[in-house]
Design a protein around this motif. Structure first.
Motif, PDB file in Angstrom:
ATOM      1  N   MET A 158       0.825  -1.204   0.000  1.00  0.00           N
ATOM      2  CA  MET A 158       0.000   0.000   0.000  1.00  0.00           C
ATOM      3  C   MET A 158       0.863   1.261   0.000  1.00  0.00           C
ATOM      4  N   LEU A 159       2.106   1.116  -0.514  1.00  0.00           N
ATOM      5  CA  LEU A 159       3.004   2.264  -0.512  1.00  0.00           C
ATOM      6  C   LEU A 159       2.451   3.399  -1.362  1.00  0.00           C
ATOM      7  N   GLN A 160       1.795   3.040  -2.476  1.00  0.00           N
ATOM      8  CA  GLN A 160       1.224   4.070  -3.335  1.00  0.00           C
ATOM      9  C   GLN A 160       0.074   4.800  -2.627  1.00  0.00           C
ATOM     10  N   SER A 161      -0.718   4.049  -1.866  1.00  0.00           N
ATOM     11  CA  SER A 161      -1.807   4.685  -1.130  1.00  0.00           C
ATOM     12  C   SER A 161      -1.270   5.640  -0.075  1.00  0.00           C
ATOM     13  N   MET A 162      -0.122   5.302   0.494  1.00  0.00           N
ATOM     14  CA  MET A 162       0.449   6.158   1.517  1.00  0.00           C
ATOM     15  C   MET A 162       0.843   7.515   0.957  1.00  0.00           C
ATOM     16  N   GLN A 163       1.258   7.547  -0.320  1.00  0.00           N
ATOM     17  CA  GLN A 163       1.665   8.822  -0.899  1.00  0.00           C
ATOM     18  C   GLN A 163       0.524   9.838  -0.863  1.00  0.00           C
ATOM     19  N   GLY A 164      -0.704   9.372  -0.882  1.00  0.00           N
ATOM     20  CA  GLY A 164      -1.836  10.280  -0.814  1.00  0.00           C
ATOM     21  C   GLY A 164      -1.959  10.986   0.522  1.00  0.00           C
ATOM     22  N   TRP A 165      -1.351  10.390   1.571  1.00  0.00           N
ATOM     23  CA  TRP A 165      -1.407  11.009   2.892  1.00  0.00           C
ATOM     24  C   TRP A 165      -0.208  11.914   3.152  1.00  0.00           C
ATOM     25  N   LEU A 166       0.772  11.911   2.244  1.00  0.00           N
ATOM     26  CA  LEU A 166       1.978  12.679   2.501  1.00  0.00           C
ATOM     27  C   LEU A 166       1.776  14.170   2.304  1.00  0.00           C
ATOM     28  N   LEU A 167       0.968  14.550   1.318  1.00  0.00           N
ATOM     29  CA  LEU A 167       0.756  15.960   1.012  1.00  0.00           C
ATOM     30  C   LEU A 167      -0.711  16.314   1.178  1.00  0.00           C
ATOM     31  N   GLY A 168      -0.963  17.400   1.882  1.00  0.00           N
ATOM     32  CA  GLY A 168      -2.337  17.863   2.011  1.00  0.00           C
ATOM     33  C   GLY A 168      -2.902  18.288   0.666  1.00  0.00           C
ATOM     34  N   ASP A 169      -4.138  17.956   0.404  1.00  0.00           N
ATOM     35  CA  ASP A 169      -4.755  18.267  -0.889  1.00  0.00           C
ATOM     36  C   ASP A 169      -6.250  18.480  -0.671  1.00  0.00           C
ATOM     37  N   PHE A 170      -6.733  19.672  -0.984  1.00  0.00           N
ATOM     38  CA  PHE A 170      -8.145  20.001  -0.811  1.00  0.00           C
ATOM     39  C   PHE A 170      -8.961  19.788  -2.082  1.00  0.00           C
ATOM     40  N   SER A 171      -8.335  19.285  -3.152  1.00  0.00           N
ATOM     41  CA  SER A 171      -9.056  19.153  -4.416  1.00  0.00           C
ATOM     42  C   SER A 171     -10.159  18.101  -4.349  1.00  0.00           C
ATOM     43  N   LYS A 172     -10.061  17.169  -3.400  1.00  0.00           N
ATOM     44  CA  LYS A 172     -11.070  16.107  -3.296  1.00  0.00           C
ATOM     45  C   LYS A 172     -12.139  16.414  -2.250  1.00  0.00           C
ATOM     46  N   VAL A 173     -12.080  17.611  -1.674  1.00  0.00           N
ATOM     47  CA  VAL A 173     -13.083  17.983  -0.666  1.00  0.00           C
ATOM     48  C   VAL A 173     -14.368  18.385  -1.375  1.00  0.00           C
ATOM     49  N   VAL A 174     -15.388  17.577  -1.219  1.00  0.00           N
ATOM     50  CA  VAL A 174     -16.709  17.859  -1.781  1.00  0.00           C
ATOM     51  C   VAL A 174     -17.760  17.526  -0.731  1.00  0.00           C
ATOM     52  N   GLN A 175     -18.968  17.909  -1.010  1.00  0.00           N
ATOM     53  CA  GLN A 175     -20.067  17.652  -0.076  1.00  0.00           C
ATOM     54  C   GLN A 175     -20.202  16.161   0.182  1.00  0.00           C
ATOM     55  N   GLY A 176     -20.255  15.778   1.461  1.00  0.00           N
ATOM     56  CA  GLY A 176     -20.383  14.379   1.840  1.00  0.00           C
ATOM     57  C   GLY A 176     -19.068  13.704   2.179  1.00  0.00           C
ATOM     58  N   ARG A 177     -17.920  14.402   1.957  1.00  0.00           N
ATOM     59  CA  ARG A 177     -16.624  13.774   2.203  1.00  0.00           C
ATOM     60  C   ARG A 177     -15.726  14.583   3.140  1.00  0.00           C
ATOM     61  N   TYR A 178     -16.280  15.592   3.775  1.00  0.00           N
ATOM     62  CA  TYR A 178     -15.446  16.429   4.625  1.00  0.00           C
ATOM     63  C   TYR A 178     -16.060  16.687   6.005  1.00  0.00           C
ATOM     64  N   GLU A 179     -17.290  16.248   6.213  1.00  0.00           N
ATOM     65  CA  GLU A 179     -18.038  16.659   7.405  1.00  0.00           C
ATOM     66  C   GLU A 179     -17.402  16.214   8.722  1.00  0.00           C
ATOM     67  N   ILE A 180     -16.509  15.242   8.673  1.00  0.00           N
ATOM     68  CA  ILE A 180     -15.889  14.758   9.908  1.00  0.00           C
ATOM     69  C   ILE A 180     -15.047  15.844  10.578  1.00  0.00           C
ATOM     70  N   ILE A 181     -14.610  16.842   9.797  1.00  0.00           N
ATOM     71  CA  ILE A 181     -13.766  17.873  10.394  1.00  0.00           C
ATOM     72  C   ILE A 181     -14.554  18.831  11.281  1.00  0.00           C
ATOM     73  N   TYR A 182     -15.875  18.753  11.277  1.00  0.00           N
ATOM     74  CA  TYR A 182     -16.638  19.604  12.190  1.00  0.00           C
ATOM     75  C   TYR A 182     -16.361  19.266  13.647  1.00  0.00           C
TER      76      TYR A 182
END
Length: 313
Positions: A158-182
Motif C-alpha cells: 500500500m506504498l502508493q496509497s500512503m503517498q496520498g497522505w503525505l501531502l495535504g490536498d483540498f481538491s477532493k473535498v466535496v459535499q459528503g466527504r469532509y463533514e468529519i472535520i466539524y
C-alpha cells in the motif's frame, strides 16, 4: 489591527470561492444559475469550510503543544504527530480495510496521542537547553515513525496509497466527504475555555502546581485535543505542515502569550494562511493546482527558518 485581519480574511474567503478550474464571476454569484449553485454547494463552500476549520485547528494545535513543551518551534509536524497519524491510518487500512473514516480516525487519534505523550516524555527526560534542538529531535522522531509507516505500507503493498497522505490536498473535498472535520469546532471551544489554564501550563510544572493546577491532567487534555484535530485533518485532506508553528509565533511576537487574548487572532491567522496557500496553489499552474502541502510547506518552511535565525540572533 484586528479589523484589518478580518477584512483580509473576508477577501481571502471571497477569492477562494471565485478561483478554480471554473471561474465564478460576481454577476453569476448574484444570479445563481443551477450550475453555479451546484458548484458552490457541492465543491466551493465545502472546500472553504474545510480550509477555515483545518487552518484554525492546526494553528490552535501549535499553541497547545508550544505551551506544553515550552518551546516556540513545536507543532504537529515537528513533534511526530502527523507521522504518527499517518501510521495509524495505514494500520487501519491493513487491519480493517473495509472500515469507514471514523474507524481510521480513531486509529490515527490513538497513535497521535501516544506519540505525543512519548515525545513530551523524551523532551522532559533529555532537558534540552537549546530551544532549536527540540524541533530537531521532533523531526528525527517523526522520521523514525515515517520510516516505520513506509515499511509497513511496503509490506502490505500500500506504498502508493500512503503517498496520498503525505501531502495535504483540498481538491477532493466535496459535499459528503469532509463533514468529519466539524469535530474541530468543539475542540476550539474547549481550548478557548481552558486558555488561561494552558497559559499557566506554559509556565512549567512547578509554577502550575503551586498555583493549584493539575499539571498532568491538563497536559493529557491538551495532547488529546491535538490528537483529535490532527487525526481529523489528516483523514480529510492529508498532512499539512508548519501552520501551527508560523501563526502562533507571529501572533506572540506582537501580542504576547496570554492565550485568552491571542487565541482568536491565532485561529484567524491560521485560517487566513491556509486560504492564502490554497489560492496560490490554485493559481500557480492554472487550471490545475498544486497540493496545499507543497505551498504551505514551502511558505511555512521559509518563515520557520527566518524565525530560527531571528531567535538565534
Amino acid at each position: 489591527m484586528r479589523l484589518s485581519w478580518f477584512v483580509l480574511f473576508a477577501l481571502l474567503c471571497v477569492a477562494s470561492l471565485m478561483v478554480g478550474a471554473r471561474e465564478l464571476a460576481g454577476s453569476t454569484l448574484f444570479a445563481l444559475p443551477d450550475d453555479t449553485w451546484l458548484t458552490l454547494t457541492a465543491s466551493r463552500l465545502p472546500r472553504l469550510a474545510a480550509l477555515i476549520l483545518i487552518g484554525i485547528g492546526l494553528a490552535v494545535c501549535g499553541v497547545i503543544l508550544q505551551q506544553i513543551v515550552r518551546n516556540r518551534f513545536v507543532e504537529p509536524s515537528t513533534s511526530g504527530g502527523l507521522d504518527a497519524a499517518r501510521l495509524g491510518i495505514l494500520l487501519s487500512l491493513g487491519l480493517a480495510p473495509s472500515a469507514g473514516n471514523l474507524v481510521r480516525m480513531l486509529f490515527a487519534l490513538a497513535f497521535c496521542f501516544a506519540a505525543s505523550l512519548l515525545f513530551v516524555a523524551i523532551i522532559r527526560r533529555i532537558r534540552v537547553k537549546n530551544t532549536v534542538l527540540v524541533p530537531v529531535i521532533g523531526l528525527m522522531y517523526g522520521g523514525v515513525l515515517s520510516a516505520v509507516a513506509e515499511f509497513y505500507a511496503y509490506r502490505i503493498n500500500m506504498l502508493q496509497s500512503m503517498q496520498g497522505w503525505l501531502l495535504g490536498d483540498f481538491s477532493k473535498v466535496v459535499q459528503g466527504r469532509y463533514e468529519i472535520i466539524y469535530v474541530i469546532l468543539p475542540i476550539i471551544a474547549v481550548t478557548y475555555l481552558y486558555a488561561h489554564r494552558f497559559t499557566v501550563v506554559g509556565m512549567g510544572e512547578g509554577m502550575a502546581t503551586s498555583l493549584g493546577l493539575n499539571y498532568a491532567a491538563h497536559v493529557a487534555l491538551g495532547l488529546l485535543l491535538v490528537a483529535v484535530t490532527v487525526s481529523a485533518s489528516v483523514i480529510t485532506v492529508g498532512a499539512i505542515p508548519f501552520v501551527g508553528l508560523v501563526i502562533p509565533n507571529l501572533v506572540a511576537l506582537r501580542h504576547g502569550d496570554n492565550l485568552r487574548r491571542t487565541l482568536p487572532l491565532v485561529a484567524l491567522g491560521g485560517a487566513a494562511l491556509l486560504l492564502a496557500c490554497d489560492i496560490i496553489g490554485r493559481l500557480l499552474i492554472y487550471p490545475f493546482e498544486v497540493p496545499i502541502g507543497l505551498t504551505a510547506g514551502g511558505l511555512g518552511g521559509m518563515i520557520f527558518l527566518g524565525l530560527i535565525l531571528w531567535r538565534q540572533r
